[in-house]
Scaffold this active site. Structure first.
Site, PDB file in Angstrom:
ATOM      1  N   TRP C 169      22.267 -12.686   2.730  1.00  0.00           N
ATOM      2  CA  TRP C 169      23.378 -12.038   2.052  1.00  0.00           C
ATOM      3  C   TRP C 169      22.988 -11.946   0.567  1.00  0.00           C
ATOM      4  O   TRP C 169      22.897 -12.980  -0.091  1.00  0.00           O
ATOM      5  CB  TRP C 169      24.624 -12.897   2.134  1.00  0.00           C
ATOM      6  N   TYR C 171      24.169 -10.875  -2.877  1.00  0.00           N
ATOM      7  CA  TYR C 171      25.388 -10.446  -3.559  1.00  0.00           C
ATOM      8  C   TYR C 171      25.269 -10.698  -5.050  1.00  0.00           C
ATOM      9  O   TYR C 171      25.481 -11.824  -5.511  1.00  0.00           O
ATOM     10  CB  TYR C 171      26.583 -11.247  -3.036  1.00  0.00           C
ATOM     11  N   ILE C 203      18.766  -7.921   5.790  1.00  0.00           N
ATOM     12  CA  ILE C 203      19.372  -7.991   4.460  1.00  0.00           C
ATOM     13  C   ILE C 203      20.770  -7.429   4.527  1.00  0.00           C
ATOM     14  O   ILE C 203      20.985  -6.323   5.048  1.00  0.00           O
ATOM     15  CB  ILE C 203      18.524  -7.179   3.446  1.00  0.00           C
ATOM     16  N   LYS C 204      21.715  -8.190   3.983  1.00  0.00           N
ATOM     17  CA  LYS C 204      23.095  -7.725   3.933  1.00  0.00           C
ATOM     18  C   LYS C 204      23.485  -7.523   2.473  1.00  0.00           C
ATOM     19  O   LYS C 204      23.394  -8.448   1.671  1.00  0.00           O
ATOM     20  CB  LYS C 204      24.006  -8.779   4.565  1.00  0.00           C
ATOM     21  N   VAL C 205      23.912  -6.298   2.155  1.00  0.00           N
ATOM     22  CA  VAL C 205      24.405  -6.018   0.803  1.00  0.00           C
ATOM     23  C   VAL C 205      25.760  -5.333   0.891  1.00  0.00           C
ATOM     24  O   VAL C 205      26.198  -4.924   1.972  1.00  0.00           O
ATOM     25  CB  VAL C 205      23.422  -5.112   0.020  1.00  0.00           C
TER      26      VAL C 205
END
Lengths: 307, 307, 307, 307, 307
Positions: C169, C171, C203-205
């Site tokens: 994540w 951020y 990948i988390k955006v």
């Protein structure tokens, strides 16, 4: 091994045979071998002050091999330097002179009020490079001193367990001391005591001045009339402060001074019962022929062949 | 192996055969193989400056494979990048070019006055990805420098013990230096010395300016009339400051400049005794055909086929 | 395994077969299995925002088993949660859905300007609980980011060595960014690049806005006319910034929005080349029947059965 | 093992048999054994408040053996104390009552705004002393909370791996909370959630007040009309917040209060679905005969033999 | 072993036989051997106050062997000192007297408001030097106290696991205490309790004054009329605060005082149920013959041969 060296080793009866053998190796090496006196060549100025300030006066010193040669040719007991300088000559000069790997270092590109050095080499490095000892600087008086003492303890414990001797540079510095206080007699004696209590085999301090820095200490120096008016007396007090002479204490001179002044300081070290000198800039910042002559005189004073 | 490479390896006699083999691998690879000169392609700008600032000028560079291809086709000695970029091509290009895993990195989303990079990859990563060396950045002058020196020591000791060479980016930065001071000749020379003392096998510094930052150093540069007026003289002084030329020192150019300016800098590196260039943005931020032509010229200057 | 999944796995050729098998497990599971698109259910809001703010809108969510059921019944590719929530269902639902153990977490009972999460679970936990991946949050832009990057590296290296995939994540947050800057297109693209360089497999955006936060980046976006006016274009730029589409990038929506708005965001992710969505509050904060209908629409858009 | 205990253990299906056996040991011990309710005697006040404030009201308590005897004679489920107190009786009372080793502690000789406890005992200590569980305090809301969460994770992971249960004291405190906020219903519920997410087997919180501390939470409590006007309702909400009742939550009463008030609180815990009480000062700060009578009443309320 | 020693050892039933054997060794050694009383010679003043302030009053004390001799000839139960002093005599006096290795130390070259000592020796050092116990100082009241408690826990756990006893110097200091508060009765009793809870086998505190420092404690001392008007009563209260007399508590006298004052303090320790004295400066800062006479009187009071 002669009687004097045997006597000195007897003070280190708690150390294992490996450490004592390395102490003997340094005490018996070079021109002063067997006298119980030592002259050590340290070259960490490249890290501490930068290369030009260190080596421009004698550009041969940019080459790490130069310092090995100087230490060997002058008959020093040992050569001390940071990892890079030792690595750059350890193979070529293997077995030619006892080596002391300086395991922490400090640079001046960021100069803190309460300094601490970076740990820059390990006991494993010292072993793989064939060293006889590790060297470590502490700054008593710095707010960061506890961290340095603990780093020293870790390195010293590991070093001794594998038979390496431990040489401690004990240099008071930091926000709680005045500039002059760094070499005040009470402070230098205290620094020697701390190094000894931390388990140092060989202790390096600066030559002390007549000043007494700490008010609580001042009372005691006056009440008990501790003699500190001559340099020899102050050397004696510092040596006494390191287990009454039962730890090897050697002295550094600081920045360059007229040679005759320096020789007089050597005489005071000798007369006060000091064990020798660690001489950096005064030796490697002049031409090799001059340096050899200079160190010859120093060693002659320690030997007693010159008064 | 030719004489020149043998000579260079002889300076690393304290390293184990594994490290020396990897140094030889890089020195003997690519178009400059065997000349003792090196051109290395580094691509860490994606991490350091963000993707658009790095790759928008030549969008092919968003793809990690592009940089492997560019380094291979241009005949570079090695390719250096952070973990992600290396992982994204190491399997496909296994064995095609020596790799340098950049083990710490810094981003600009929070830019501190006293910077320190994050450790972002390990020696194990370098081994499993088939690298020849680890890369590490230090910022002498930063209040955080001791932590970086100690992280480098840990990684360097582990890397060398498994036969990997150690490449150090030594970039002075931090609150104790002026912006211009970061490339002042005394500061760059000092940075090269520190990296060498910390055990770097290959040292990367920026090209130095004529400025002398530190007052204490200024006195020495003037007293001993150290020649620093031409870039070649300054390169020479930096190389001298890294063990008198006995460590491989390569230079980076910084942000893009007209090609002719750049070629002149390369000539100065060559003439001053530098060992080569590490060229990032100037090569990957133009089209591949242009980059190959550009790097061809650079390598020709190092070879001597172009004066 | 179909061609598309094979192609995606080919981007991860440096990972060991264990990691690739777990990536395949997630890509092939659930309703979108085999499409190369993913919808993941994350439930860390209980830790991040407190239980009432998270679960009062749909009290069934107080029970950790509810989220397993929701993820399974809706056909999500994976379910991600902190240690406690995973422990509370891992035995009962063993083998029913790939699990992602969220290994760090942050609460709002003390909200810092430069946030850092606590490491709250380990790779050993992930293994004993039968997970397919570990999850980890970084806050690029926070003054504490280096510590998070290094924690991630440690966990990622250990996770991959035992065959677990790594979901990051990324951020942006912290004192160096404006509130709007956290979702600025340059900042989100930079965050995706950093995660990729740190070795993230997935990948988390957040979905990026049209704003460009950094002045240096702004120049580049203008000079090279990077298209960022539509959401699909911005998604494309973020995916490009993660190794030109060679890393799986998924997007989160943030706080609840009207469903039609949300569906349009999903369309933009699909059209921009994004790999899917991670949908927390928008799914578990409504009744299960509504949530299943909502997720059905989302997945239909990704499948293409709904335009 | 009866049905109720089997049901409770079923919530811990991810724990290994060792942890479940120790949970069963505590649930099945003493007068409330088998009821699913627990009363635990904790005596860490000597460390937390000093010896006189803790034991002067009933000087028998200066002797660590007293508390073992009190816990055994009153039929408590377990006895919890710091290392010294456990060491001082573990041999003599081995096997007589399940022990919880309190592994961190805090004293008031230096009371910080953002408190953190010192880790004062280890999992190895718990094993060699024959304990069934380790206890650990976290202070959600403290700026130091992340360090505590991470210490807890390390200890919990190690403890569970050797079959010890984990009891977490979750006490909101710190600069970001008002004094009254420490027992606000939203904050206590949040603290229970955090402990559960961190993997606590048994959670100890303070009885919550009607106050809602956080503005964001307040909106939710009002919008969803969460019932919190009676103590039983608040207990129910806290238990719900710990995985909807699938974690054992017990409550502490705080400083001494009239007995009838205390009994009413116990009734509220029972009626709200709480799992019991942890009663320190209210029991050991009165004469043993009084304490036994007092605890008898408390247990009778939990049993249902007294309404 | 006589009945009294057996009784004392029975309080340590949770310790392994190695620890109990070392406790017995100290309790049975010297002139007070078998009485259950102890007099210990500690010499850490060289580190704590510097060499001149420590040894100038009796220069024989500069020599580390002197203190071994003094402890042995006077019939002390044990001798405690930092690493250097122990190393300097451990071989020569091996087996002559139980040794306590002081494992942390503090110097006054930088005196902080919230002090913490440096860890200066290890359990391995204690073993290789033939010690019976490790010694460790904590400063309850210092903002750094948690770190000290945790260092103590680590050392204590390791020491006990290899059969060494643990002696804790518990000296309240720090920014949260007034100067007089450091010896206030409530604070000293609290310090004894903390040391006992941390697992100390032998606790060393300062003699307490009649002052009560903490307002919350004051209420309790008044309400319960705890007798603290005579020194013997205060000693009794401190011993009571260390597990009701089930831990060995010994007292230090502080700076030199007239001998008769000192003897009266010893009488109070004896009459209050204290276990003995730890006497540094009062013994080694006078000539050996005087010191032997002085210690003879002290021991006679403990024996009861002098009232």
């Amino acid at each position: 091994m002669n009687e004097r060296i045997r006597e000195i080793l007897s003070w280190y009866a708690s150390e294992n045979p490996g450490v004592r053998a390395n102490l003997a190796r340094m005490l018996n090496h070079g021109r002063l071998g067997g006298t119980g006196k030592m002259v050590i060549l340290p070259v960490d100025q490249g890290f501490e002050h930068g290369p030009a300030r260190s080596f421009a006066p004698n550009p041969a010193g940019y080459d790490p091999r130069y310092h090995f040669e100087l230490a060997i040719e002058s008959g020093c007991n040992a050569y001390a330097a940071p990892l890079g300088f030792i690595e750059a000559g350890a193979a070529e000069f293997a077995g030619d002179i006892p080596l002391i790997l300086k395991c922490n270092n400090h640079d001046l590109l960021n100069d803190e009020k309460d300094p601490i050095s970076a740990v820059t080499a390990s006991v494993s490095d010292a072993l793989r490079l064939g060293c006889s000892a590790v060297g470590f600087t502490i700054y008593p008086g710095s707010a960061e001193r506890n961290q340095m003492y603990e780093q020293l303890r870790d390195i010293a414990e590991e070093a001794k367990s594998v038979g390496l001797a431990v040489v401690v540079w004990s240099y008071p510095r930091g926000s709680s001391l005045s500039k002059e206080g760094e070499t005040a007699i009470d402070v230098v004696a205290y620094a020697a005591q701390i190094a000894a209590q931390l388990g140092a085999d060989i202790i390096k301090v600066k030559l002390p001045s007549e000043k007494v820095e700490q008010p609580e200490a001042q009372k005691v120096y006056q009440k008990y009339e501790i003699p500190i008016s001559t340099l020899a007396e102050r050397v004696h007090h510092v040596v006494q402060s390191a287990f009454n002479g039962r730890r090897i204490v050697i002295f550094s001179g600081g920045p360059s001074a007229p040679d005759e002044t320096f020789y007089n300081e050597v005489r005071a070290i000798r007369d006060g019962g000091g064990f020798g000198s660690i001489i950096g800039r005064n030796s490697f910042q002049r031409k090799k022929s001059d340096a050899l002559k200079f160190l010859d005189t120093v060693m002659s004073i320690y030997e007693g062949s010159i008064q």
